[in-house]
Design a protein around this motif. Structure first.
Motif, mmCIF file in Angstrom:
data_model
loop_
_atom_site.group_PDB
_atom_site.id
_atom_site.type_symbol
_atom_site.label_atom_id
_atom_site.label_comp_id
_atom_site.label_asym_id
_atom_site.label_seq_id
_atom_site.Cartn_x
_atom_site.Cartn_y
_atom_site.Cartn_z
ATOM 1 N N ASN A 169 -4.175 1.787 -35.377
ATOM 2 C CA ASN A 169 -4.456 0.438 -35.863
ATOM 3 C C ASN A 169 -5.870 0.007 -35.480
ATOM 4 O O ASN A 169 -6.079 -0.896 -34.676
ATOM 5 N N TYR B 200 -10.114 -0.001 -37.302
ATOM 6 C CA TYR B 200 -10.984 0.339 -38.439
ATOM 7 C C TYR B 200 -11.699 1.676 -38.241
ATOM 8 O O TYR B 200 -12.170 2.275 -39.198
ATOM 9 N N VAL B 201 -11.781 2.123 -36.988
ATOM 10 C CA VAL B 201 -12.462 3.395 -36.701
ATOM 11 C C VAL B 201 -11.803 4.553 -37.457
ATOM 12 O O VAL B 201 -12.463 5.515 -37.831
ATOM 13 N N LEU C 68 -15.007 -0.967 -34.030
ATOM 14 C CA LEU C 68 -14.298 -0.889 -32.745
ATOM 15 C C LEU C 68 -13.814 -2.249 -32.286
ATOM 16 O O LEU C 68 -12.715 -2.395 -31.753
ATOM 17 N N VAL C 69 -14.636 -3.277 -32.509
ATOM 18 C CA VAL C 69 -14.386 -4.604 -31.940
ATOM 19 C C VAL C 69 -13.446 -5.437 -32.799
ATOM 20 O O VAL C 69 -12.578 -6.136 -32.282
ATOM 21 N N LEU C 70 -13.600 -5.327 -34.110
ATOM 22 C CA LEU C 70 -12.825 -6.173 -35.029
ATOM 23 C C LEU C 70 -11.330 -5.858 -34.923
ATOM 24 O O LEU C 70 -10.941 -4.689 -34.971
ATOM 25 N N PRO C 71 -10.473 -6.865 -34.762
ATOM 26 C CA PRO C 71 -9.028 -6.598 -34.707
ATOM 27 C C PRO C 71 -8.514 -6.120 -36.054
ATOM 28 O O PRO C 71 -8.902 -6.651 -37.098
ATOM 29 N N PHE C 72 -7.645 -5.128 -36.014
ATOM 30 C CA PHE C 72 -7.102 -4.555 -37.244
ATOM 31 C C PHE C 72 -5.929 -5.415 -37.710
ATOM 32 O O PHE C 72 -5.077 -5.786 -36.902
ATOM 33 N N PRO C 73 -5.854 -5.763 -39.005
ATOM 34 C CA PRO C 73 -4.778 -6.631 -39.477
ATOM 35 C C PRO C 73 -3.408 -6.026 -39.187
ATOM 36 O O PRO C 73 -3.161 -4.861 -39.488
ATOM 37 N N GLY C 74 -2.547 -6.822 -38.592
ATOM 38 C CA GLY C 74 -1.187 -6.359 -38.312
ATOM 39 C C GLY C 74 -1.099 -5.481 -37.084
ATOM 40 O O GLY C 74 -0.048 -4.943 -36.783
ATOM 41 N N GLY C 75 -2.198 -5.327 -36.392
ATOM 42 C CA GLY C 75 -2.214 -4.423 -35.249
ATOM 43 C C GLY C 75 -1.619 -5.010 -33.984
ATOM 44 O O GLY C 75 -1.320 -4.294 -33.054
ATOM 45 N N HIS C 76 -1.472 -6.351 -33.947
ATOM 46 C CA HIS C 76 -1.060 -6.977 -32.689
ATOM 47 C C HIS C 76 0.420 -7.313 -32.635
ATOM 48 O O HIS C 76 0.971 -7.501 -31.569
ATOM 49 N N ARG D 292 2.981 -5.500 -33.522
ATOM 50 C CA ARG D 292 3.921 -4.390 -33.433
ATOM 51 C C ARG D 292 4.037 -3.849 -32.018
ATOM 52 O O ARG D 292 3.057 -3.821 -31.297
#
Lengths: 183, 51
Positions: A6, A8-9, B41-49, B51
């Motif tokens: 999860n 973007y990398v 690296l820094v940007l939060p990925f959608p739906g990543g938090h 789960r």
């Protein structure tokens, strides 16, 4: 998919493949109509530009993919052939890029051919790989090298599917954490 | 009217340091790659938090 992807990398690889697909599509159209079309007509200019910007994003994301996989040490866990295959793809892509520059049929390609032949000759490859031979460079660029890249990409993707994405490093306390939890 | 033949290729500015020779376009692309890498690296990925 595991939770640690999860981030973007993990998109840089597929963005490279997408750019490659655009290269094949625009390159096929360019090869159908030929140099006098892509240099003279407005639509030809458009597809020439699409091909150019596709290769910019292809190498852009390939390098970012390389950085990401390097910092993950993604050759771990029996994934060495995925890593080596990626390097092979990078090196073949550079040759594909060079033959592409030489296939432009403009002052740039003439200049690069005349300057580059000395470098190739100094390696002893000039007898087999003649930068001033447009037919050879064009043939390599639109058939041989794309075929090699397609086979290598297929093998690369197969290996990624077979072994899965590399696991993150363990924390100092022995636990794993996802890339999205790192910030 | 300038009838002199103009060279078709203008190399433009480049940063030179020892063996290194980076054109302005090279520098822009490298900086852009570093920027995009850090952002990814820094940007939060959608739906990543959740789960």
């Amino acid at each position: 998919m595991p939770i640690y992807v999860n981030s973007y990398v993990y998109l840089f690889g597929i963005l490279t493949v997408t750019s490659f697909a655009w290269l094949i599509i625009t390159g096929t159209i360019l090869s159908i109509f030929g140099p006098d079309w892509w240099h003279v007509s407005a639509v030809g200019h458009f597809f020439n530009s699409l091909h150019f910007w596709s290769v910019q994003s292809f190498f852009f994301f390939m390098i970012l993919h390389l950085w990401a996989q390097f910092f993950m040490a993604s050759w771990r866990g029996g994934r060495h052939f995925t890593w080596i295959g990626g390097w092979l793809l990078f090196l073949v892509s550079i040759v594909a890029g060079l033959t592409g520059y030489l296939s432009q049929n403009n002052f740039d390609s003439q200049w690069i051919g005349v300057q580059g032949k000395d470098a190739i000759n100094s390696t002893g490859l000039g007898g087999f790989f003649n930068l001033l031979n447009f037919g050879q460079m064009y043939g390599l660029h639109i058939f041989v090298l794309p075929m090699v890249l397609i086979v290598l990409i297929a093998a690369h993707l197969f290996l990624v599917r077979k072994h899965g994405v590399v696991e993150p490093y363990e924390d100092a306390d022995g636990g794993e954490r996802s890339a999205s939890e790192n910030h | 009217m300038n009838t002199q033949l103009q060279p078709p290729i203008q190399p433009g500015w480049a940063w030179q340091y020892s063996w290194l020779d980076l054109s302005l376009a090279d520098i822009i692309v490298v900086l852009l790659m570093v920027f995009v890498f850090i952002i990814a690296l820094v940007l939060p990925f959608p739906g990543g938090h959740d789960r």
